[in-house]
Design a protein around this motif. Sequence first.
Motif, PDB file in Angstrom:
ATOM      1  N   VAL A  74       3.116 -28.909  -6.972  1.00  0.00           N
ATOM      2  CA  VAL A  74       2.171 -28.886  -6.022  1.00  0.00           C
ATOM      3  C   VAL A  74       2.114 -28.646  -4.777  1.00  0.00           C
ATOM      4  CG1 VAL A  74       0.532 -30.912  -6.308  1.00  0.00           C
ATOM      5  CG2 VAL A  74       1.264 -30.467  -7.805  1.00  0.00           C
ATOM      6  N   ARG A  75       3.437 -28.696  -4.302  1.00  0.00           N
ATOM      7  CA  ARG A  75       3.324 -28.801  -2.510  1.00  0.00           C
ATOM      8  C   ARG A  75       2.971 -27.866  -2.007  1.00  0.00           C
ATOM      9  NH1 ARG A  75       9.474 -30.399   0.385  1.00  0.00           N
ATOM     10  NH2 ARG A  75       8.829 -28.940   2.117  1.00  0.00           N
ATOM     11  N   GLY A  76       3.225 -26.772  -3.298  1.00  0.00           N
ATOM     12  CA  GLY A  76       2.291 -25.264  -2.244  1.00  0.00           C
ATOM     13  C   GLY A  76       1.428 -25.388  -1.917  1.00  0.00           C
ATOM     14  N   LEU A  77       0.604 -26.045  -2.889  1.00  0.00           N
ATOM     15  CA  LEU A  77      -0.858 -25.640  -3.488  1.00  0.00           C
ATOM     16  C   LEU A  77      -2.003 -27.090  -2.615  1.00  0.00           C
ATOM     17  CD1 LEU A  77      -3.617 -25.930  -5.661  1.00  0.00           C
ATOM     18  CD2 LEU A  77      -3.018 -28.147  -6.607  1.00  0.00           C
ATOM     19  N   ALA A  78      -0.777 -27.613  -1.422  1.00  0.00           N
ATOM     20  CA  ALA A  78      -1.560 -29.172  -0.373  1.00  0.00           C
ATOM     21  C   ALA A  78      -1.399 -27.747   0.514  1.00  0.00           C
ATOM     22  CB  ALA A  78      -0.857 -30.091  -0.384  1.00  0.00           C
ATOM     23  N   ALA A  79      -0.674 -26.581   1.072  1.00  0.00           N
ATOM     24  CA  ALA A  79      -0.779 -25.881   1.749  1.00  0.00           C
ATOM     25  C   ALA A  79      -1.537 -25.244   1.973  1.00  0.00           C
ATOM     26  CB  ALA A  79       0.860 -25.452   2.511  1.00  0.00           C
ATOM     27  N   ARG A  80      -2.406 -24.820   0.547  1.00  0.00           N
ATOM     28  CA  ARG A  80      -3.403 -23.266   0.784  1.00  0.00           C
ATOM     29  C   ARG A  80      -4.620 -23.986   0.128  1.00  0.00           C
ATOM     30  NH1 ARG A  80      -0.539 -21.051  -4.628  1.00  0.00           N
ATOM     31  NH2 ARG A  80      -2.496 -19.790  -4.322  1.00  0.00           N
ATOM     32  N   LEU A  81      -4.779 -25.354  -0.339  1.00  0.00           N
ATOM     33  CA  LEU A  81      -6.347 -25.534  -0.504  1.00  0.00           C
ATOM     34  C   LEU A  81      -7.193 -25.406   0.711  1.00  0.00           C
ATOM     35  CD1 LEU A  81      -5.586 -28.208  -3.007  1.00  0.00           C
ATOM     36  CD2 LEU A  81      -6.859 -26.326  -3.460  1.00  0.00           C
ATOM     37  N   PRO A  82      -8.083 -25.610   1.103  1.00  0.00           N
ATOM     38  CA  PRO A  82      -9.378 -25.189   1.847  1.00  0.00           C
ATOM     39  C   PRO A  82      -9.285 -27.389   2.622  1.00  0.00           C
ATOM     40  CG  PRO A  82     -10.553 -24.445   0.327  1.00  0.00           C
ATOM     41  CD  PRO A  82      -9.105 -24.503  -0.285  1.00  0.00           C
ATOM     42  N   PRO A 436       4.826 -21.319   0.938  1.00  0.00           N
ATOM     43  CA  PRO A 436       3.301 -22.202   1.342  1.00  0.00           C
ATOM     44  C   PRO A 436       3.989 -23.213   0.674  1.00  0.00           C
ATOM     45  CG  PRO A 436       2.331 -20.560   0.243  1.00  0.00           C
ATOM     46  CD  PRO A 436       3.796 -19.796   0.255  1.00  0.00           C
ATOM     47  N   GLY A 437       3.509 -25.061   1.475  1.00  0.00           N
ATOM     48  CA  GLY A 437       4.133 -26.055   1.479  1.00  0.00           C
ATOM     49  C   GLY A 437       5.771 -26.152   2.379  1.00  0.00           C
ATOM     50  N   TRP A 438       6.546 -25.167   2.213  1.00  0.00           N
ATOM     51  CA  TRP A 438       7.643 -25.097   2.513  1.00  0.00           C
ATOM     52  C   TRP A 438       7.775 -23.518   3.444  1.00  0.00           C
ATOM     53  CZ3 TRP A 438       7.165 -25.518  -2.687  1.00  0.00           C
ATOM     54  CH2 TRP A 438       7.497 -26.062  -3.834  1.00  0.00           C
ATOM     55  N   PRO A 439       7.262 -24.802   4.798  1.00  0.00           N
ATOM     56  CA  PRO A 439       7.556 -23.680   5.755  1.00  0.00           C
ATOM     57  C   PRO A 439       8.786 -23.625   6.236  1.00  0.00           C
ATOM     58  CG  PRO A 439       5.930 -26.482   6.602  1.00  0.00           C
ATOM     59  CD  PRO A 439       6.737 -25.653   5.242  1.00  0.00           C
ATOM     60  N   GLU A 440       9.065 -22.204   7.002  1.00  0.00           N
ATOM     61  CA  GLU A 440      10.233 -22.654   7.516  1.00  0.00           C
ATOM     62  C   GLU A 440      10.301 -23.207   8.510  1.00  0.00           C
ATOM     63  OE1 GLU A 440      10.939 -17.885   9.642  1.00  0.00           O
ATOM     64  OE2 GLU A 440      12.602 -19.166  10.445  1.00  0.00           O
ATOM     65  N   GLY A 441      11.927 -24.638   8.819  1.00  0.00           N
ATOM     66  CA  GLY A 441      12.175 -24.879   9.775  1.00  0.00           C
ATOM     67  C   GLY A 441      12.690 -26.055   9.332  1.00  0.00           C
ATOM     68  N   GLY A 442      13.170 -27.326  10.124  1.00  0.00           N
ATOM     69  CA  GLY A 442      13.286 -28.887   9.592  1.00  0.00           C
ATOM     70  C   GLY A 442      12.499 -29.062   7.956  1.00  0.00           C
ATOM     71  N   GLU A 443      14.167 -29.502   7.392  1.00  0.00           N
ATOM     72  CA  GLU A 443      14.056 -29.681   6.094  1.00  0.00           C
ATOM     73  C   GLU A 443      14.501 -31.012   5.486  1.00  0.00           C
ATOM     74  OE1 GLU A 443      12.025 -30.697   3.670  1.00  0.00           O
ATOM     75  OE2 GLU A 443      11.792 -28.923   3.334  1.00  0.00           O
ATOM     76  N   ALA A 444      13.512 -32.607   4.892  1.00  0.00           N
ATOM     77  CA  ALA A 444      14.643 -33.826   4.489  1.00  0.00           C
ATOM     78  C   ALA A 444      15.591 -33.272   3.346  1.00  0.00           C
ATOM     79  CB  ALA A 444      13.808 -34.263   4.761  1.00  0.00           C
ATOM     80  N   GLN A 445      16.224 -33.397   3.288  1.00  0.00           N
ATOM     81  CA  GLN A 445      17.173 -33.232   2.436  1.00  0.00           C
ATOM     82  C   GLN A 445      18.316 -34.135   1.567  1.00  0.00           C
ATOM     83  OE1 GLN A 445      19.585 -29.350   2.615  1.00  0.00           O
ATOM     84  NE2 GLN A 445      18.044 -27.960   2.120  1.00  0.00           N
TER      85      GLN A 445
END
Length: 460
Positions: A74-82, A436-445
């Motif tokens: 669903v993380r990817g979905l958030a970045a792709r929906l209009p 989508p949902g994981w842009p290149e860059g900082g991440e909380a792990q």
Amino acid sequence: MSVLHPDVLTHDTEGALPVRLIGRGQALSGAEAVWAKAHDFTGKAGQLLMLAGPDGALVGAMFGTGDRFDPVSVRGLAARLPAGLWRLEGLPGDQAERAAQAFALGSYRFDRYKARQPSGVRLSVPAHVDVEALSRIAAACALAREMIDTPAADMGPLQIETVAREIAEAHEAAFTVTTGEALLEENYPAVHAVGRAATTERAPRVIEIGWNLKRTDLPLVALVGKGVVFDTGGLDIKSAAGMRNMKKDMGGAAHALALGRLVMQAGLAVRLVVLVAAVENAVSADAFRPGDILNSRKGLSIEIGNTDAEGRLILADVLTRASEHAPDLTLDFATLTGAARIALGPELPPLYTDDEALASDLLAAASAVGDPMWRMPLWPGYVAALETEIADVKNDSSAWAQAGSVTAALFLQKFAPTTGAWAHLDIFAWNPRARPGWPEGGEAQAMRACFEMLSRRYAI
Ligand code: BES
Ligand code: MN
Ligand code: ZN
């Protein structure tokens, strides 16, 4: 700092368009089947197909879930929906919370330097989902990611101090900063040595937040973070490729601060200490050198084999500081070694602890919230790789021991509090590939997992 759109998640339902979750090969009927076929939509995981009504208006979407629905998708979905308000249809009730969390995490974008329209995508979630709690967690991840994404020029030791101060003030916590020469007077010699090559405005500092400290009936949790705002490697300078992403070397500090904020917001039944060492590992005539022998807060002398193994030096002093509070539990976060990603890759942070209960609580929490980590050994056989003839310990382990993430953890262990349990997370704090949902860059792990563990242990 700005964080996340505050109402990505909402209980509003008015006008929410459905995203139908469709498994692989799931039967569709009528016009929908025809439309799906025309677009090769088979329900494969991650496929997204927009649906139009007879007048051409957007009426919903179908989202492929493959053989088994994974809420993380669903993380990817958030970045792709209009833009608009959406709801997930066909979602098992027990997955609603994880899906909502993923949606909020997937909505993060770093737009501090590139003005963009707000995405305007929101998710309507069922009444039983705690929107407040999930939004706070997503905002903590966004804060850590934004701090990591911000270039070193704009995220120096002072800016980290400012973030920390704002967090402390919002929760009426005690706040102390020890900077520059005062580090020597207050006995943080290793933090001073690593950070002294930076310009005065970017002087090294130890930042300490103390919350609820009068409640001596409650257990004390210490969160410790490596805040190297930029790691050139020092005089043992890194290659261009090795230096390119080193703005992220304060990722551990960002994690400790964001997690600390979560603990205070949730009002967990603990006393809390957050300790961050913020320094720039710079090159100048005043830089510490290979061959130097540093003193540490603990009194152990440290021979410098390599100025690029700087994280463990500053952590040595702040871990010693943490131990002075006699914590029941200490967690440290650090982008400590390149060897961690050689061992486990960028997505799976190594967890080190000798406390079996803590290890199993952390791993259980990690799988419950989909924020993985992998236990690695504090292998005593490699302690000898940190020995030197002329000091108590050295900062670059002998080559024979190979396991660089393990030997770095063993170095920290010499300074970690022994009053309670201690765990160390050697995080990468970065998405190296854009999805989508994981842009290149900082991440909380491992931060959500740690918060879940703390929430389970210390719920109010
Ligand atoms: N910040 C780096 C570790 C790092 C590098 C993390 C790349 C994530 C990606 C750390 O300070 C460092 O340089 N470590 C050295 C240690 C070595 C000199 C003993 C390393 O891992 O190469
Ligand atoms: Mn380094
Ligand atoms: Zn570093």
